[in-house]
Design a protein around this motif. Structure first.
Motif, PDB file in Angstrom:
ATOM      1  N   ALA A 101       0.875  -1.166   0.000  1.00 50.59           N
ATOM      2  CA  ALA A 101       0.000   0.000   0.000  1.00 50.59           C
ATOM      3  C   ALA A 101       0.914   1.218   0.000  1.00 50.59           C
ATOM      4  O   ALA A 101       1.726   1.388   0.909  1.00 50.59           O
ATOM      5  CB  ALA A 101      -0.904   0.004   1.229  1.00 50.59           C
ATOM      6  N   LEU A 102       0.805   2.021  -1.040  1.00 55.62           N
ATOM      7  CA  LEU A 102       1.679   3.174  -1.187  1.00 55.62           C
ATOM      8  C   LEU A 102       0.887   4.463  -1.066  1.00 55.62           C
ATOM      9  O   LEU A 102      -0.207   4.595  -1.622  1.00 55.62           O
ATOM     10  CB  LEU A 102       2.392   3.136  -2.542  1.00 55.62           C
ATOM     11  CG  LEU A 102       3.203   1.876  -2.839  1.00 55.62           C
ATOM     12  CD1 LEU A 102       3.869   1.986  -4.194  1.00 55.62           C
ATOM     13  CD2 LEU A 102       4.238   1.620  -1.758  1.00 55.62           C
ATOM     14  N   ALA A 103       1.468   5.404  -0.338  1.00 53.95           N
ATOM     15  CA  ALA A 103       0.862   6.730  -0.212  1.00 53.95           C
ATOM     16  C   ALA A 103       1.304   7.537  -1.423  1.00 53.95           C
ATOM     17  O   ALA A 103       2.487   7.614  -1.734  1.00 53.95           O
ATOM     18  CB  ALA A 103       1.324   7.393   1.077  1.00 53.95           C
ATOM     19  N   GLY A 104       0.358   8.114  -2.112  1.00 56.83           N
ATOM     20  CA  GLY A 104       0.687   8.925  -3.272  1.00 56.83           C
ATOM     21  C   GLY A 104       0.373  10.386  -3.024  1.00 56.83           C
ATOM     22  O   GLY A 104      -0.348  10.730  -2.089  1.00 56.83           O
ATOM     23  N   PRO A 108      -3.678   7.244  -2.882  1.00 55.53           N
ATOM     24  CA  PRO A 108      -2.935   6.031  -2.542  1.00 55.53           C
ATOM     25  C   PRO A 108      -3.123   4.946  -3.612  1.00 55.53           C
ATOM     26  O   PRO A 108      -4.161   4.896  -4.281  1.00 55.53           O
ATOM     27  CB  PRO A 108      -3.553   5.587  -1.218  1.00 55.53           C
ATOM     28  CG  PRO A 108      -4.255   6.774  -0.680  1.00 55.53           C
ATOM     29  CD  PRO A 108      -4.662   7.590  -1.869  1.00 55.53           C
ATOM     30  N   THR A 109      -2.136   4.087  -3.752  1.00 56.93           N
ATOM     31  CA  THR A 109      -2.204   2.980  -4.707  1.00 56.93           C
ATOM     32  C   THR A 109      -1.898   1.663  -4.006  1.00 56.93           C
ATOM     33  O   THR A 109      -1.300   1.645  -2.934  1.00 56.93           O
ATOM     34  CB  THR A 109      -1.219   3.182  -5.879  1.00 56.93           C
ATOM     35  OG1 THR A 109       0.102   3.296  -5.358  1.00 56.93           O
ATOM     36  CG2 THR A 109      -1.569   4.409  -6.700  1.00 56.93           C
ATOM     37  N   SER A 144      -5.402   2.071  -8.147  1.00 57.19           N
ATOM     38  CA  SER A 144      -5.746   3.034  -7.104  1.00 57.19           C
ATOM     39  C   SER A 144      -6.312   2.273  -5.914  1.00 57.19           C
ATOM     40  O   SER A 144      -6.999   1.264  -6.078  1.00 57.19           O
ATOM     41  CB  SER A 144      -6.786   4.028  -7.619  1.00 57.19           C
ATOM     42  OG  SER A 144      -6.249   4.800  -8.655  1.00 57.19           O
ATOM     43  N   SER A 145      -6.036   2.756  -4.727  1.00 62.01           N
ATOM     44  CA  SER A 145      -6.488   2.076  -3.518  1.00 62.01           C
ATOM     45  C   SER A 145      -8.004   2.201  -3.349  1.00 62.01           C
ATOM     46  O   SER A 145      -8.580   3.259  -3.581  1.00 62.01           O
ATOM     47  CB  SER A 145      -5.796   2.668  -2.297  1.00 62.01           C
ATOM     48  OG  SER A 145      -6.276   2.051  -1.125  1.00 62.01           O
ATOM     49  N   SER A 146      -8.613   1.108  -2.923  1.00 59.28           N
ATOM     50  CA  SER A 146     -10.031   1.121  -2.587  1.00 59.28           C
ATOM     51  C   SER A 146     -10.229   0.878  -1.090  1.00 59.28           C
ATOM     52  O   SER A 146     -11.337   0.610  -0.640  1.00 59.28           O
ATOM     53  CB  SER A 146     -10.774   0.049  -3.400  1.00 59.28           C
ATOM     54  OG  SER A 146     -10.256  -1.224  -3.081  1.00 59.28           O
ATOM     55  N   ALA A 147      -9.145   0.992  -0.319  1.00 56.85           N
ATOM     56  CA  ALA A 147      -9.201   0.717   1.119  1.00 56.85           C
ATOM     57  C   ALA A 147     -10.104   1.711   1.841  1.00 56.85           C
ATOM     58  O   ALA A 147     -10.117   2.901   1.536  1.00 56.85           O
ATOM     59  CB  ALA A 147      -7.804   0.767   1.717  1.00 56.85           C
ATOM     60  N   ILE A 148     -10.868   1.186   2.810  1.00 55.75           N
ATOM     61  CA  ILE A 148     -11.717   2.015   3.668  1.00 55.75           C
ATOM     62  C   ILE A 148     -11.248   1.758   5.102  1.00 55.75           C
ATOM     63  O   ILE A 148     -11.358   0.643   5.611  1.00 55.75           O
ATOM     64  CB  ILE A 148     -13.203   1.651   3.506  1.00 55.75           C
ATOM     65  CG1 ILE A 148     -13.655   1.900   2.063  1.00 55.75           C
ATOM     66  CG2 ILE A 148     -14.059   2.427   4.506  1.00 55.75           C
ATOM     67  CD1 ILE A 148     -15.034   1.361   1.742  1.00 55.75           C
TER      68      ILE A 148
END
Length: 172
Positions: A101-104, A108-109, A144-148
């Motif tokens: 998990a990368l902070a952009g 985030p991606t 792209s991150s879909s994390a909640i």
């Protein structure tokens, strides 16, 4: 099966278990950025070929454990391990799925890399360690991150950390 054959079989099984734990501890060392753990898994002259890094394993450990604010967390899973034991030397293969998990700057991606580790091991003083490791990339996904994280399970559970403050170090 006679006693000598049973002893050889038992020693082979113990070697394979020790190598399995070595591979599992590598994943923990990388994911928790635990440099002391990671360094303990390699012989001093060991090498690592990770594509982005090729060289002494000690330098790889330093690089992979360096603070990197862009990497929020990584998670590795290994399976389909095979080990060929030849006295105090062995070779092996472990399939791996690594997620990051990368902070952009914008969003985030999430990255997934799947491949194999091809390994050479050596046992000295009864201890197995890596002597050479090569990562082979087979699949690669980036989205792209879909994390909640602020509701549902994301808000309710203990979150993993990419350092020694991870709960696994204090869980009793």
């Amino acid at each position: 099966m006679n006693l000598e054959q049973m002893q050889i079989q038992l020693e082979t099984l113990q070697a394979k278990q020790d190598l399995h734990e070595l591979v599992a501890n590598y994943c923990t060392g990388v994911d928790r950025r635990d440099r002391s753990l990671l360094e303990s898994l390699w012989w001093p002259e060991a090498t690592m070929d990770f594509g982005l890094f090729v060289g002494p394993a000690a330098q790889f450990c330093e690089l992979i454990c360096a603070d990197n604010p862009a990497v929020e967390i990584t998670w590795h899973f290994t399976s389909n391990e095979t080990f060929e034991i030849d006295g105090d030397r062995a070779s092996g293969r472990a399939y791996v799925i690594g997620m990051s998990a990368l902070a952009g700057d914008d969003k985030p991606t999430q990255h997934i890399a799947a491949g194999r580790y091809l390994d050479q091991y050596e046992r000295r003083g009864g201890v197995w360690k890596f002597s050479k490791r090569l990562f082979v990339l087979d699949l690669n996904f980036n989205e792209s991150s879909s994390a909640i994280w602020d509701k549902g399970i994301g808000a309710a559970v203990t979150r993993g950390r990419s350092d020694r403050d991870d709960v696994s170090y204090s869980f009793a």
